[in-house]
Design an enzyme around this catalytic site. Structure first.
Site, PDB file in Angstrom:
ATOM      1  NE  ARG A 233      -4.197  -1.476   0.003  1.00 34.83           N
ATOM      2  CZ  ARG A 233      -4.214  -2.524  -0.812  1.00 34.83           C
ATOM      3  NH1 ARG A 233      -3.192  -2.749  -1.620  1.00 34.83           N
ATOM      4  NH2 ARG A 233      -5.252  -3.338  -0.844  1.00 34.83           N
ATOM      5  CD  GLU A 262      -2.286   3.191  -5.345  1.00 36.34           C
ATOM      6  OE1 GLU A 262      -1.146   2.889  -5.650  1.00 36.34           O
ATOM      7  OE2 GLU A 262      -3.117   2.373  -4.956  1.00 36.34           O
ATOM      8  CG  HIS A 294      -3.068  -1.126  -6.916  1.00 39.60           C
ATOM      9  ND1 HIS A 294      -3.175  -0.361  -5.783  1.00 39.60           N
ATOM     10  CD2 HIS A 294      -3.291  -2.393  -6.530  1.00 39.60           C
ATOM     11  CE1 HIS A 294      -3.470  -1.136  -4.762  1.00 39.60           C
ATOM     12  NE2 HIS A 294      -3.539  -2.380  -5.186  1.00 39.60           N
TER      13      HIS A 294
END
Ligand code: NAI
Length: 329
Positions: A233, A262, A294
């Site tokens: 994360r 993000e 991601h």
């Protein structure tokens, strides 16, 4: 059961549509928009929503979902730090997730990032396309016989430990719980891991304890020329401190699949936008940094496992079964 599927991407629809015929009595409506204060009201008339790691499931959104009659949130991901759990508990909304769809998918991406940024594959790819065959600036480091430091040795961290071991690395790990399967790993305190590792990869969840676990203090403790990878994360790393560390030449290379701020970028094509923050562009300005959006989870095997577990979660909820994957017990 009627499920409103938010933030649908082509690959989501393909993997869910493949298995839907097996689930009689469950209907899925796909929408491209993600759930937010503006779109949550469209859940009226549905029993459940399906959301993802970047969805806005803050208190206000949960309230709107509750008013719309939503009883179940099906998270098609492992992480749930984007959900206001208290609000869900208050409104009696169950949250079911997919805790471990394919740890290897994420670990293999972490290793791909580590190798690519270390060996400057991102630069080499562009250079050769432009008929520039110079090697200057592309020097990497061997991983063989170096030390990997894995922070968090749950499902993904354990898979990363195995990959690093396969590369002939000594593997150090830091976790509150020692994984008994990892007999080749040496568990150490965080400070020792930071001090001795040539490659550091983050695999712990984002909690109050792990928020900014990588900051200027921890960066100072790292070896010079360390390779840092984060597929967990973004907020595990204080990005401003990371940027300062990169500018001070602390890192050989950095590979990030996740980074702070993000959220607005993830899975969106923003090529015509002027970005609101400079974090992404500053990170991308460094020759030794690779950023992916991601995508560590994105393999065929992981998508299949995600759609299967999500639909099984929905079915168990309908059948009133006790479900392991429940977040709010
Ligand atoms: P897991 O729950 O199996 O393992 C997490 C490990 O972290 C556990 O062993 C736990 O004891 C440890 N941990 C918790 N707090 C810690 C702390 N303060 N210090 C050190 N260790 C700590 O989770 P899993 O499945 O391995 O996933 C790890 C993370 O990967 C998730 O929380 C998620 O944020 C991220 N993830 C990223 C994906 C991507 O596409 N980039 C996809 C899936 C997960």
């Amino acid at each position: 059961m009627k499920i409103l599927f938010f933030d649908t991407k082509k690959y989501d629809k393909e993997s869910f549509d493949k298995i839907l015929p097996k689930y009689k009595g469950i209907e899925v409506e796909y929408v491209q928009a993600d759930v937010s204060e503006g779109t949550a009201k469209y859940a009226k008339g549905y029993d459940a929503i399906c959301a993802f790691v970047s969805s806005d499931l803050s208190k206000k959104v949960i309230e709107i979902l509750a008013e719309s009659g939503i009883k179940l949130i099906l998270m098609r991901c492992a992480g749930f730090n984007n959900i206001d759990l208290k609000a869900c508990e208050k409104h009696g909304i169950t949250i079911l997730r997919v805790p471990g769809y394919s740890p290897e998918a994420v670990a293999e991406h972490a290793m791909a990032l580590a190798l690519a940024c270390n060996r400057r594959i991102h630069k080499a790819y562009i250079r050769v396309r432009e008929n520039n065959f110079s090697l200057v600036g592309l020097t990497g480091l061997n991983f063989y016989q170096k030390t990997a430091g894995i922070i968090g040795t749950g499902k993904i961290g354990a898979a990363m430990c195995r990959l690093c071991h396969g590369f002939g690395m000594k593997v150090l790990a830091y976790d509150m719980y020692q994984n008994p399967d990892l007999d080749f790993v040496q568990y150490v305190e965080l400070d020792q891991l930071l001090k001795e590792s040539d490659l550091i990869s983050l695999h712990c969840p984002l909690t109050d304890d792990t928020y900014h676990i990588i900051n200027s203090k921890s960066i100072k403790k790292m070896k010079d020329d360390v390779v840092l990878v984060n597929t967990s994360r973004g907020a595990l790393i204080d990005t401003e401190d990371l940027i300062k560390g990169i500018r001070e030449h602390k890192f050989h290379s950095v590979g990030l699949d996740v980074y702070e701020e993000e959220t607005n970028n993830v899975f969106e094509n923003r090529e015509d936008d002027i970005l609101e923050t400079s974090i992404t562009s500053r990170l991308l300005s460094f020759p030794n940094v690779i950023v992916t959006s991601h995508q560590a989870f994105l393999t065929d095997e992981a998508l299949e496992a995600i759609s299967y577990t999500t639909m099984e979660n929905a079915k168990s909820f309908i059948d009133g079964k006790i479900i392991e994957n429940n977040i709010v017990k």
